[in-house]
Design an enzyme around this catalytic site. Structure first.
Site, PDB file in Angstrom:
ATOM      1  N   GLY A 196       0.841  -1.288  -0.029  1.00  0.00           N
ATOM      2  CA  GLY A 196       0.114   0.007   0.102  1.00  0.00           C
ATOM      3  C   GLY A 196       0.894   1.220  -0.153  1.00  0.00           C
ATOM      4  O   GLY A 196       2.212   1.240   0.303  1.00  0.00           O
ATOM      5  N   GLN A 201       3.049   9.755   1.974  1.00  0.00           N
ATOM      6  CA  GLN A 201       4.283   9.187   2.105  1.00  0.00           C
ATOM      7  C   GLN A 201       4.969   9.915   0.967  1.00  0.00           C
ATOM      8  O   GLN A 201       6.360   9.797   1.047  1.00  0.00           O
ATOM      9  CB  GLN A 201       4.287   7.777   2.068  1.00  0.00           C
ATOM     10  CG  GLN A 201       3.517   7.132   3.276  1.00  0.00           C
ATOM     11  CD  GLN A 201       3.325   5.720   3.159  1.00  0.00           C
ATOM     12  OE1 GLN A 201       2.544   5.202   2.269  1.00  0.00           O
ATOM     13  NE2 GLN A 201       4.421   5.045   3.477  1.00  0.00           N
ATOM     14  N   CYS A 238       5.952  -0.571   7.382  1.00  0.00           N
ATOM     15  CA  CYS A 238       5.562   0.594   6.706  1.00  0.00           C
ATOM     16  C   CYS A 238       6.950   1.014   5.920  1.00  0.00           C
ATOM     17  O   CYS A 238       8.045   1.058   6.581  1.00  0.00           O
ATOM     18  CB  CYS A 238       5.223   1.824   7.793  1.00  0.00           C
ATOM     19  SG  CYS A 238       4.677   3.317   7.026  1.00  0.00           S
ATOM     20  N   LEU A 239       6.712   1.440   4.669  1.00  0.00           N
ATOM     21  CA  LEU A 239       7.771   1.847   3.849  1.00  0.00           C
ATOM     22  C   LEU A 239       8.446   3.178   4.760  1.00  0.00           C
ATOM     23  O   LEU A 239       9.528   3.714   4.258  1.00  0.00           O
ATOM     24  CB  LEU A 239       7.309   2.179   2.360  1.00  0.00           C
ATOM     25  CG  LEU A 239       6.603   0.872   1.595  1.00  0.00           C
ATOM     26  CD1 LEU A 239       6.123   1.358   0.539  1.00  0.00           C
ATOM     27  CD2 LEU A 239       8.081  -0.092   1.533  1.00  0.00           C
ATOM     28  N   HIS A 275      -4.349   1.295   7.684  1.00  0.00           N
ATOM     29  CA  HIS A 275      -2.830   1.680   7.811  1.00  0.00           C
ATOM     30  C   HIS A 275      -2.552   2.994   6.806  1.00  0.00           C
ATOM     31  O   HIS A 275      -2.114   3.912   7.288  1.00  0.00           O
ATOM     32  CB  HIS A 275      -1.941   0.653   7.490  1.00  0.00           C
ATOM     33  CG  HIS A 275      -0.455   1.049   7.480  1.00  0.00           C
ATOM     34  ND1 HIS A 275       0.442   0.551   8.127  1.00  0.00           N
ATOM     35  CD2 HIS A 275       0.107   1.763   6.502  1.00  0.00           C
ATOM     36  CE1 HIS A 275       1.719   1.113   8.041  1.00  0.00           C
ATOM     37  NE2 HIS A 275       1.345   1.816   6.867  1.00  0.00           N
ATOM     38  N   GLU A 276      -3.377   2.792   5.724  1.00  0.00           N
ATOM     39  CA  GLU A 276      -3.107   4.012   4.682  1.00  0.00           C
ATOM     40  C   GLU A 276      -4.023   5.269   5.075  1.00  0.00           C
ATOM     41  O   GLU A 276      -3.540   6.334   4.890  1.00  0.00           O
ATOM     42  CB  GLU A 276      -3.484   3.575   3.356  1.00  0.00           C
ATOM     43  CG  GLU A 276      -2.963   2.361   2.729  1.00  0.00           C
ATOM     44  CD  GLU A 276      -1.071   2.433   3.042  1.00  0.00           C
ATOM     45  OE1 GLU A 276      -0.593   3.449   2.989  1.00  0.00           O
ATOM     46  OE2 GLU A 276      -0.691   1.237   3.043  1.00  0.00           O
ATOM     47  N   HIS A 325      -2.082   7.210   7.486  1.00  0.00           N
ATOM     48  CA  HIS A 325      -1.271   8.204   7.063  1.00  0.00           C
ATOM     49  C   HIS A 325      -1.887   9.393   6.383  1.00  0.00           C
ATOM     50  O   HIS A 325      -1.319  10.449   6.731  1.00  0.00           O
ATOM     51  CB  HIS A 325      -0.664   7.483   5.611  1.00  0.00           C
ATOM     52  CG  HIS A 325       0.510   6.658   5.922  1.00  0.00           C
ATOM     53  ND1 HIS A 325       1.749   6.996   6.471  1.00  0.00           N
ATOM     54  CD2 HIS A 325       0.534   5.338   5.543  1.00  0.00           C
ATOM     55  CE1 HIS A 325       2.655   6.037   6.595  1.00  0.00           C
ATOM     56  NE2 HIS A 325       2.011   4.885   6.205  1.00  0.00           N
TER      57      HIS A 325
HETATM   58  O1  GNR Z   1       4.191  -2.912   2.419  1.00  0.00           O
HETATM   59  C1  GNR Z   1       3.409  -2.610   3.620  1.00  0.00           C
HETATM   60  N1  GNR Z   1       3.072  -3.751   4.325  1.00  0.00           N
HETATM   61  C2  GNR Z   1       2.340  -3.635   5.400  1.00  0.00           C
HETATM   62  C3  GNR Z   1       2.486  -4.823   6.117  1.00  0.00           C
HETATM   63  C4  GNR Z   1       1.410  -4.789   7.265  1.00  0.00           C
HETATM   64  C5  GNR Z   1       0.553  -3.758   7.580  1.00  0.00           C
HETATM   65  C6  GNR Z   1       0.469  -2.624   6.840  1.00  0.00           C
HETATM   66  C7  GNR Z   1       1.497  -2.541   5.777  1.00  0.00           C
HETATM   67  S1  GNR Z   1       1.481  -1.142   4.409  1.00  0.00           S
HETATM   68  C8  GNR Z   1       3.065  -1.176   3.907  1.00  0.00           C
HETATM   69  C9  GNR Z   1       3.131  -0.102   2.908  1.00  0.00           C
HETATM   70  C10 GNR Z   1       3.111   1.183   3.583  1.00  0.00           C
HETATM   71  O2  GNR Z   1       3.768   1.503   4.410  1.00  0.00           O
HETATM   72  N2  GNR Z   1       1.988   1.710   3.402  1.00  0.00           N
HETATM   73  O3  GNR Z   1       1.795   3.038   4.071  1.00  0.00           O
HETATM   74 NI    NI Z   2       2.671   2.762   5.765  1.00  0.00          NI
END
Ligand code: GNR
Ligand code: NI
Length: 168
Positions: free
Chosen positions: A46, A51, A92-93, A134-135, A138
């Site tokens: 995601g 980001q 998270c990236l 999660h997104e 952000h």
């Molecule tokens: O790549 C991602 N893997 C992930 C694993 C577990 C819960 C959420 C994520 S999202 C993350 C990519 C990211 O940072 N999206 O904002």
């Molecule tokens: Ni993230």
């Protein structure tokens, strides 16, 4: 297409609350295209516009095994269907290299604009529901590390700042 630079914790720009998109135009379509390319290259499941330092309510995800099912959500609004929580080890990236257990509602309903401008409603569960929450966090300036202990968060901040200094 273009690869976009991903901001990393504790960059204060990750705390910006994104603004709703008023209309899906060519600019939005181009941004989504670049976000998908950036997400697949990372690789991640995601990516939120926040980001890549674009503070508009746009996110992409693809939780499929074959990475052939891109999903785009513009102006997503989450409704919790059932407050039962599930735990998952999130990464998270923008917090590269760290994983921590986060508890979130297992089933959600999301209303959003699709890329063709249609209002849509979807019910999500499993990894889709986790990733979408999660997104959307952000887009509200939140990170998964906000859910863990201040001590752990501080350690992650110190380690990432050190790596960022070494890179600079
Ligand atoms: O790549 C991602 N893997 C992930 C694993 C577990 C819960 C959420 C994520 S999202 C993350 C990519 C990211 O940072 N999206 O904002
Ligand atoms: Ni993230």
């Amino acid at each position: 297409m273009a690869l976009l630079k991903i901001l990393e914790f504790p960059d204060p720009r990750l705390r910006t609350v994104a603004e709703p998109v008023s209309a899906i135009d060519g600019c939005v379509v181009k941004l989504v295209d670049d976000m998908l390319e950036t997400m697949y290259a990372a690789p991640g499941i995601g990516l939120a516009a926040t980001q890549v330092n674009i503070h508009r309510r746009i996110l992409v995800m693809d939780v499929s095994e074959d990475k052939d099912s891109p999903m785009t959500f513009v102006n997503p609004e989450i409704e919790i269907i059932n407050s039962e929580l599930g735990e998952f080890s999130e990464g998270c990236l923008s917090v590269p290299g760290f994983f921590e257990i986060v508890n979130r509602p297992r089933r959600i309903r999301v209303t959003y604009l699709s890329l063709n401008g249609n209002e849509e409603i979807a019910e999500l569960e499993g990894l889709e529901a986790i990733c979408l929450q999660h997104e959307v966090d952000h887009l509200d300036g939140k990170l998964f590390v906000d859910y863990i202990s201040p001590l752990k968060r501080g350690l992650i901040r110190k380690k990432l700042q050190k790596l960022q200094r070494q890179r600079a």
